[in-house]
Design an enzyme around this catalytic site. Sequence first.
Site: not given
Ligand code: GRF
Length: 208
Positions: A13, A15, A106, A147
């Site tokens: 989480g 992001n 991604h 994707d």
């Molecule tokens: C990220 O690398 C994103 O690009 C991919 O999944 C990962 C999630 O990371 N889709 P986080 O859970 O946000 O740390």
Amino acid sequence: MDLRVAVFASGGGSNFQALVERARQYRVAFLVCNRPRAGALERAKNLNIPAYILAPRIFGDENLYADAVLDLLHKENIGLIALAGYLSKIPARIIGEFQGRILNIHPALLPRFGGKGFYGSRVHRAVLEANETVSGATVHFVDEDYDTGPILLQKKVPVLADDTPDSLAARVLRVEHDLFPEAIHLIAQGRVQIQDRHVTIHSPADDH
Ligand code: GRF
């Protein structure tokens, strides 16, 4: 009123947290998670963002799951869905209804190193095995395949000679944390147009 965003995440989480903390002209209304022990849930608690655990297997039927998610999206007046490491396929009905309003991040430069099975460290391992010197992150619109939707933003990240999948993932992740909020900010400002799968980003002064 600010654009209301629902974030879907299954993992750590980071992001999701960046989207909450860097929100400009949009607001993260809630988190949807498909696993009860995901780090994203802990972050939601600390950030004071409501979180819902919803997964097809909880409902035993994909249609009931889609109904529950759509109900929530409507009730909360959601304008955009942000997939931030969400490892469950979004039902076609939701993709249909939210056409052009679902984004995914991604950890590579699509269209390379994407598609079914390319997630998590598998992506970075494949980049290293291909001896790439550049990788990066992509924010794209979601269509019914993995994707393949129109690309909104990409940023390059160098691959270093001594990189491991973990070190490369960490470098890419730092870039993701800027790129995803930036992409949603562009949408919140009304500067993004998709026509025939082609994305145009208007400059702030453009009259479109
Ligand atoms: C990220 O690398 C994103 O690009 C991919 O999944 C990962 C999630 O990371 N889709 P986080 O859970 O946000 O740390």
